[in-house]
Design an enzyme around this catalytic site. Structure first.
Site, short mmCIF file in Angstrom:
data_model
loop_
_atom_site.label_atom_id
_atom_site.label_comp_id
_atom_site.label_asym_id
_atom_site.label_seq_id
_atom_site.Cartn_x
_atom_site.Cartn_y
_atom_site.Cartn_z
N ASN A 152 0.81 -1.22 0.00
CA ASN A 152 0.00 0.00 0.00
C ASN A 152 0.85 1.28 0.00
O ASN A 152 0.50 2.26 -0.65
CB ASN A 152 -1.00 0.00 1.16
CG ASN A 152 -0.35 -0.12 2.51
OD1 ASN A 152 0.69 -0.75 2.67
ND2 ASN A 152 -0.96 0.48 3.52
N LYS A 175 12.35 -8.05 2.07
CA LYS A 175 11.42 -8.64 1.12
C LYS A 175 10.23 -7.70 0.98
O LYS A 175 9.28 -7.74 1.75
CB LYS A 175 10.93 -10.02 1.57
CG LYS A 175 10.23 -10.77 0.40
CD LYS A 175 9.20 -11.78 0.87
CE LYS A 175 7.86 -11.14 1.13
NZ LYS A 175 7.20 -10.61 -0.10
N PRO A 177 6.88 -6.17 -1.28
CA PRO A 177 5.78 -6.90 -1.91
C PRO A 177 6.06 -7.19 -3.38
O PRO A 177 6.65 -6.36 -4.09
CB PRO A 177 4.60 -5.94 -1.76
CG PRO A 177 5.23 -4.60 -1.67
CD PRO A 177 6.51 -4.80 -0.94
N GLU A 178 5.63 -8.35 -3.83
CA GLU A 178 5.83 -8.73 -5.23
C GLU A 178 4.96 -7.90 -6.17
O GLU A 178 5.30 -7.73 -7.34
CB GLU A 178 5.51 -10.22 -5.41
CG GLU A 178 6.58 -11.16 -4.90
CD GLU A 178 6.72 -11.11 -3.39
OE1 GLU A 178 7.87 -11.12 -2.91
OE2 GLU A 178 5.69 -11.04 -2.67
N GLY A 228 1.95 -5.39 8.05
CA GLY A 228 0.98 -6.15 7.29
C GLY A 228 -0.21 -6.55 8.14
O GLY A 228 -0.54 -5.90 9.13
N SER A 229 -0.83 -7.65 7.76
CA SER A 229 -2.08 -8.06 8.40
C SER A 229 -1.84 -8.71 9.76
O SER A 229 -0.76 -9.22 10.05
CB SER A 229 -2.83 -9.05 7.50
OG SER A 229 -2.17 -10.30 7.48
N GLU A 250 3.84 -3.91 12.92
CA GLU A 250 2.86 -2.83 12.67
C GLU A 250 1.75 -3.48 11.86
O GLU A 250 1.89 -3.73 10.67
CB GLU A 250 3.52 -1.69 11.91
CG GLU A 250 2.66 -0.43 11.89
CD GLU A 250 1.84 -0.30 10.63
OE1 GLU A 250 0.64 -0.66 10.68
OE2 GLU A 250 2.39 0.14 9.61
N LEU A 251 0.64 -3.77 12.55
CA LEU A 251 -0.43 -4.58 11.97
C LEU A 251 -1.64 -3.71 11.65
O LEU A 251 -1.55 -2.49 11.61
CB LEU A 251 -0.77 -5.72 12.93
CG LEU A 251 0.44 -6.56 13.37
CD1 LEU A 251 0.02 -7.65 14.36
CD2 LEU A 251 1.17 -7.16 12.19
N CYS A 284 -3.29 1.89 6.50
CA CYS A 284 -3.51 1.23 7.79
C CYS A 284 -4.08 2.18 8.83
O CYS A 284 -4.72 1.74 9.79
CB CYS A 284 -2.21 0.60 8.29
SG CYS A 284 -0.84 1.76 8.43
N GLU A 381 -11.56 -4.19 9.37
CA GLU A 381 -11.08 -3.10 8.54
C GLU A 381 -11.36 -3.37 7.06
O GLU A 381 -10.95 -4.40 6.52
CB GLU A 381 -9.57 -2.95 8.75
CG GLU A 381 -8.92 -1.81 8.00
CD GLU A 381 -7.42 -1.76 8.24
OE1 GLU A 381 -6.84 -0.68 8.06
OE2 GLU A 381 -6.83 -2.80 8.61
#
Length: 476
Positions: A152, A175, A177-178, A228-229, A250-251, A284, A381
């Protein structure tokens, strides 16, 4: 102009292309069509990255602070010089309007600049002891770091981790995001061009579960940072437990917005509507659960609806676009399911509420009114361009609703009453509270959540400390 990013892995100071590796199809969310293929790291690649991180860490840790600082400043300068190119790539990969993409690049650069200076202020302390004795408290880098970041805010969130970790003296394997590889590769290129020693920073792509298990399972990695989630964050916590690896999470959140009847309503609406639909709501800390005091609720709904209908949706490369598509094919389906559930349970769709007919991964800017608490979207969310609203009677009810969920990343409130503002800041359970402002993600301020929204902070001096360990040295 088409998509021009040259997608590679960056391992042990060298750029790696396909060379028989599996690949991932990168898609433009405006059209849903493939625009590039991204090579994915093999287990041998990951092993080489781990060995490199282990080998380069002692040298980078021993590098004097002024040299580290100069490299980070040069990286920031290169990112700013290349901002137009990076932003265009980001918009093609992720969908956000080009102005937002360019702002994100400059935000990433600001993090490198800030940590370049903050590391110079990283003081330990000397404790009071009898004559002839000395006790020192020192901050030392934690060791090789693995970072995992989402799509995001692909370059900003990567920079937030990498700038702090490198400033602290850690070697880093990232790593990203792809889905959005071209713009994150720009950080690797900038660091390389800025003179960072080969192998101190490495960037890999791959199947997320495979990469995370391989890196976190290695005893080389001494710190993990993940954005992420919540479900994935809990999974990574379990992996980190095996080696007692330090971790920052950080979710997700589900940010409440408390709007009191003494606010400047028109000014508040002018702030909250653009903020809600920034990055198509894929933020987020996006304001999502709007709780509005009874006396101004109807006027709020009317004003929010009018402004939402004027949000121009389209290709983010077009200058007049104010909201682009969602980032991937999963998001419209998920958002639509939440909206339909809320409608079925009695919510009123004031505007939007469907995908539209423009193709790609679009979803209309949407406002739901009178949403019952049992609707899924009031408890999960949406991570999309949907605002949900309810009225409240008094401050006690507003705080109760704000704190009702097991999330606590960000919360917002609008009031002109100074005493109320102080009380709200104390009473709301969130890692960050914005009162009459949405400016909560700033280089010099900590960013992080409480409860199931994670722990640890990024940004500010706290963001540097998370890549350090504390050592007490006592000498008699």
């Amino acid at each position: 102009m088409g998509y021009e990013a040259d997608l590679k892995l960056f391992i042990n100071g060298s750029w790696r292309t396909g060379e028989g590796r599996d690949s991932f199809a990168v898609v433009n969310p405006v059209t849903g069509s493939e625009i590039a293929e991204l090579p994915l790291a093999t287990e041998a690649d990951l092993d080489e990255a781990l060995e490199t991180a282990k080998r380069t860490y002692p040298e980078w840790r021993a590098t004097e602070v002024d040299k580290r600082s100069a490299i980070l400043h040069k990286t920031a300068k290169l990112l700013k010089e290349r901002a137009d190119e990076i932003a265009r790539t980001m918009t093609q990969e992720q969908g956000k309007p080009i102005a937002e993409s360019k702002g994100e690049v400059f935000g990433a650069a600001s993090l490198f600049d800030w940590y370049a200076e903050e590391i110079k202020r990283d003081y330990g302390r000397v404790l009071v002891r009898p004559p002839g004795q000395l006790s020192r408290v020192m901050h030392e880098p934690v060791g090789p770091v693995a970072t995992f970041t989402p799509w995001n805010f692909p370059i900003y969130l990567l920079a937030k981790k990498v700038a702090a970790a490198l400033a602290a003296g850690c070697s880093v394997i990232s790593k990203p995001p792809e889905e959005t590889p071209g713009n994150t590769l720009a950080i690797a290129r900038a660091l390389d061009d800025a003179g960072l020693p080969k192998g101190v920073f490495q960037l890999v792509h791959g199947v997320p579960d495979v990469v995370s298990r391989h890196l976190i399972g290695s005893k080389v990695i001494r710190k993990v940072s993940f954005t992420g989630s919540i479900p994935v964050g809990k999974h990574l916590m379990k992996l980190a437990a095996d080696n007692v690896t330090k971790i920052t999470l950080e979710l997700g959140g589900h940010a409440p917005v408390l709007i009191f009847d003494d606010c400047d309503l028109q000014k508040t609406l002018d702030m909250v509507v653009p903020q809600k639909f920034r990055n198509a709501g894929q933020v987020c800390v996006s304001p999502t659960r709007f709780y509005v005091q009874e006396g101004i609720y109807d006027a709020f709904i009317t004003g929010f609806t009018e402004r939402t209908r004027k949000v121009k949706v389209g290709d983010g490369l077009l200058e007049d676009t104010r909201m682009g598509p969602l980032a991937n094919t999963r998001r419209p389906e998920a958002v639509e399911a939440l909206v339909n559930d809320a409608r079925d349970k009695g919510a009123k769709v004031m505007t939007g509420g469907s995908r539209g007919d423009s193709g790609g991964f679009f979803f209309q800017p949407t406002l739901l009114a009178d949403v019952p608490l049992e609707a899924d979207i009031m408890n999960n969310e949406p991570f999309g361009p949907v605002a949900v609203s309810r009225s409240f009677k008094d401050m006690d009810e507003a705080i109760e609703q704000a704190n009702r969920l097991p999330y606590g990343l960000a919360a917002f409130a609008f009031t002109e009453n100074g005493r109320r503002a102080n009380l709200l800041g104390d009473a709301i359970e969130a890692g960050m509270v914005g009162i009459n402002t949405f400016a909560i993600s700033i280089a010099d301020a900590p960013f992080g959540g409480v409860k199931e929204s994670g722990f640890g902070s990024e940004g500010g001096k706290e963001g540097l400390e998370t890549y350090q360990v504390v050592k007490a040295i006592h000498q008699a």
